[in-house]
Design a protein around this motif. Structure first.
Motif, short mmCIF file in Angstrom:
data_model
loop_
_atom_site.label_atom_id
_atom_site.label_comp_id
_atom_site.label_asym_id
_atom_site.label_seq_id
_atom_site.Cartn_x
_atom_site.Cartn_y
_atom_site.Cartn_z
N SER A 157 51.11 -11.31 3.97
CA SER A 157 51.89 -12.01 4.12
C SER A 157 52.20 -12.78 2.58
O SER A 157 53.28 -13.44 1.89
N SER A 158 51.46 -12.91 1.80
CA SER A 158 51.37 -13.18 0.13
C SER A 158 52.45 -12.22 -0.57
O SER A 158 53.73 -12.85 -1.74
N GLU A 159 52.78 -11.18 -0.63
CA GLU A 159 53.54 -10.09 -1.08
C GLU A 159 54.95 -9.82 -0.26
O GLU A 159 55.44 -9.09 -0.73
N LYS A 160 54.92 -9.98 0.84
CA LYS A 160 54.80 -9.47 2.48
C LYS A 160 55.23 -8.25 2.90
O LYS A 160 57.15 -7.51 2.47
N ILE A 161 54.29 -7.44 2.45
CA ILE A 161 54.32 -5.87 2.85
C ILE A 161 53.51 -6.08 4.06
O ILE A 161 53.06 -6.48 4.84
N LEU A 162 54.85 -4.82 4.75
CA LEU A 162 54.18 -3.95 6.04
C LEU A 162 53.73 -2.93 5.70
O LEU A 162 54.66 -2.21 5.16
N PHE A 163 52.81 -2.62 5.94
CA PHE A 163 51.77 -1.34 5.79
C PHE A 163 51.77 -0.88 7.57
O PHE A 163 51.67 -1.40 8.56
N SER A 164 52.73 0.27 7.53
CA SER A 164 53.55 0.44 8.99
C SER A 164 53.17 1.77 9.56
O SER A 164 53.75 2.06 10.63
N ALA A 165 52.00 1.85 9.24
CA ALA A 165 51.66 3.56 9.83
C ALA A 165 52.75 4.31 9.62
O ALA A 165 53.21 4.57 8.62
N ASP A 166 52.75 5.11 10.54
CA ASP A 166 53.95 6.43 10.57
C ASP A 166 54.43 6.33 11.13
O ASP A 166 56.03 6.71 10.86
N GLY A 167 55.38 4.88 11.22
CA GLY A 167 56.50 4.49 10.85
C GLY A 167 57.25 3.99 10.03
O GLY A 167 56.75 3.69 8.23
N PHE A 168 58.26 4.84 10.07
CA PHE A 168 59.50 4.24 8.59
C PHE A 168 58.75 5.58 6.94
O PHE A 168 58.96 6.04 6.35
N GLY A 169 58.05 7.06 7.41
CA GLY A 169 57.23 7.67 7.56
C GLY A 169 58.85 8.72 7.27
O GLY A 169 59.67 8.82 7.95
N LYS A 170 58.10 10.41 6.34
CA LYS A 170 58.72 11.00 6.76
C LYS A 170 58.28 12.34 5.60
O LYS A 170 57.15 12.16 5.40
N PHE A 171 59.41 13.00 5.93
CA PHE A 171 58.72 14.78 5.73
C PHE A 171 59.07 14.70 3.76
O PHE A 171 59.45 14.11 3.51
N GLY A 172 58.22 15.35 3.13
CA GLY A 172 58.49 15.83 1.91
C GLY A 172 57.45 15.05 1.25
O GLY A 172 56.69 14.18 1.60
N ALA A 173 56.97 15.68 0.14
CA ALA A 173 55.78 15.17 -0.91
C ALA A 173 57.17 14.37 -1.54
O ALA A 173 57.95 14.61 -1.48
N LEU A 174 56.19 12.89 -2.67
CA LEU A 174 56.91 12.30 -3.45
C LEU A 174 57.75 12.30 -4.22
O LEU A 174 58.89 11.67 -4.85
N ASP A 175 58.34 13.59 -4.35
CA ASP A 175 58.39 13.97 -6.06
C ASP A 175 59.49 14.45 -4.88
O ASP A 175 60.37 15.62 -5.68
N ALA A 176 59.91 14.55 -3.72
CA ALA A 176 61.06 15.65 -3.49
C ALA A 176 61.75 15.40 -3.32
O ALA A 176 62.31 13.94 -3.04
N GLU A 177 63.32 15.99 -4.43
CA GLU A 177 64.49 15.21 -4.04
C GLU A 177 65.23 15.57 -3.28
O GLU A 177 65.85 16.93 -2.63
N ILE A 230 65.69 0.28 8.88
CA ILE A 230 65.00 -1.04 10.06
C ILE A 230 66.72 -0.71 11.02
O ILE A 230 66.44 -0.50 12.10
N GLY A 231 67.83 -1.28 10.30
CA GLY A 231 68.93 -0.39 11.17
C GLY A 231 69.06 1.11 11.84
O GLY A 231 69.03 0.91 12.82
N LEU A 232 68.32 2.63 10.91
CA LEU A 232 68.31 3.51 11.02
C LEU A 232 67.09 3.73 12.62
O LEU A 232 67.09 4.71 13.74
N TYR A 233 66.56 3.04 12.43
CA TYR A 233 65.27 3.27 13.38
C TYR A 233 65.68 2.49 14.55
O TYR A 233 65.30 2.71 15.21
N ASP A 234 66.08 1.10 14.21
CA ASP A 234 66.76 1.00 15.29
C ASP A 234 67.95 1.77 16.62
O ASP A 234 67.21 1.51 18.04
N LYS A 235 68.69 2.01 15.91
CA LYS A 235 69.60 3.18 16.75
C LYS A 235 68.84 4.29 17.26
O LYS A 235 69.20 5.22 18.24
N TRP A 236 68.13 4.61 16.41
CA TRP A 236 67.07 5.74 16.51
C TRP A 236 66.42 6.18 18.20
O TRP A 236 66.60 6.69 19.00
#
Length: 390
Positions: A157-177, A230-236
């Motif tokens: 709550s202090s920094e308003k961070i959601l640790f979302s487990a597999d939600g909002f994840g993706k394939f690809g390394a972090l430096d993948a363009e 969040i809108g994409l997750y709602d649609k999917w």
């Protein structure tokens, strides 16, 4: 250590895996994958999940660097799947006074995966439970079947961070363009897609939180334009198409069904319809599943085979059914030199899916495309143009 700034108190300690070929032994990941883990440094220290055993050594090095001589007080386990939980026992043995935070289903699974004694180390949480680390406080939100029964997320709550487990994840390394949407969609629809109702339930809970940042277990930390993601997750999760167009998936043995599929695609494009055509024998299956959900209409064209359906199409339709494919307009094209059977088999599989508007007439290719076949494809193109939505 991978440089990724979250906040002064929340450090990224995850690892990119660029040597993996198949995620979950079935999904091609040409740009690898990231196993995300975080540590919150406050009066007390909390490690947020571990990583896959493929990344143990690098992850431990990242953790020790972030700790800078401190000792973790808690390990928070959001999800027990081995790509995130494989190192729970490793960390528990390294820090014997560290407590482990999870829910009742978490600990039931943990006892099946590991052999260390949990008796005096469990901090069991439930919906709405909080954990104070000092100036940072975690609130736990249960997310069953997104996409395992024990999954939970946590909100700091202090920094308003959601640790979302597999939600909002993706394939690809972090430096993948690469565009976030493409690999996030392929990830979501193939791994979480079956559980749209459960994702909707979680989104309703998340709507009551003031979220400034999302920290998933795969892929980049999301810090801007959160409404878009969040809108994409709602649609999917509502099974709504993103593209008003036609996805043509074909399974061809000798090329004649392929010719018909591509010809239909040309006729639709001439009518101003957005089209994508995929060869199920050669294309990435996970991408084809993603495309089927992305488009509002689909045509399945397949050869008959051994009195049934050519296996690449059968496999594709079983994938769609298992991921709860629904709310689409579908037409069928079959090929058969004798006793055509593909249309019947495809129709039977689609009848097991919900909210599918299935064209009554099946286009028959009698071995090769002939003038009468082309006339049927013209009619099918007209029907698909007139029937824009399921």
């Amino acid at each position: 250590m991978k440089e990724l700034y979250v906040t002064d108190a929340v450090r990224y300690i995850g690892v990119d895996d660029k040597t993996i070929d198949l995620f979950e032994s079935q999904y091609h990941v040409p740009n690898g994958v990231s196993y995300n883990s975080y540590v919150i440094l406050d009066e007390k220290v909390a490690v947020m999940d571990t990583v896959d055993r493929r990344a143990t050594e690098a992850w431990l090095a990242n953790l020790e660097e972030a700790l800078d001589g401190r000792t973790p007080d808690y390990l928070v386990v959001h999800h027990m799947e081995p790509d995130h939980a494989a190192n729970i026992q490793t960390l528990a043995e390294k820090y014997p006074h560290m407590q482990i935070v999870g829910n009742c289903k978490t600990f039931a699974m943990m006892e099946r995966f590991f052999t260390f004694d949990l008796a005096e180390r469990k901090v069991e949480v439930k919906e709405g439970s909080t954990l104070s680390l000092g100036s940072h406080t975690l609130t736990f939100v249960m997310a069953p079947m997104v996409h395992w029964p024990e999954v939970m997320v946590s909100y700091e709550s202090s920094e308003k961070i959601l640790f979302s487990a597999d939600g909002f994840g993706k394939f690809g390394a972090l430096d993948a363009e690469e565009p976030w949407e493409d690999e996030a969609r392929r990830y979501y629809l193939n791994i979480v897609g079956k559980y749209g109702a459960q994702v909707q339930a979680l989104l309703k809970k998340a709507a009551g939180l003031d979220i400034a940042m999302i920290c998933p277990l795969h892929g980049p930390v999301l810090k801007e334009n959160l409404g878009y993601y969040i809108g994409l997750y709602d649609k999917w999760s509502r099974y709504e198409p993103e593209i008003d167009g036609v996805f043509i998936a074909f399974a061809s043995i000798h090329g004649n069904t392929a010719k018909a599929a591509r010809l239909l695609g040309e006729k639709l494009e001439q009518r101003g319809i957005k089209v994508k055509v995929a060869d199920l024998s050669r294309a990435d299956m996970a991408q084809c599943v993603s495309d089927a959900f992305q488009y509002s209409r689909m045509v399945c064209a397949a050869a008959s085979y051994d009195g049934g359906l050519f296996p690449p199409m059968e496999d594709f339709l079983h994938h769609l059914r298992s991921k709860t494919y629904r709310c689409r307009t579908v037409a069928l094209v079959e090929n058969g030199t004798w006793a055509p059977s593909a249309g019947r088999c495809m129709r039977e599989l689609f009848c097991q899916m919900k909210d599918i508007r299935l064209r009554e007439e099946t286009v028959l290719i009698p071995s090769t495309v002939k003038p009468e076949t082309e006339a049927q494809l013209e009619q099918l193109a007209d029907w698909l143009t007139e029937n824009e939505k399921a």
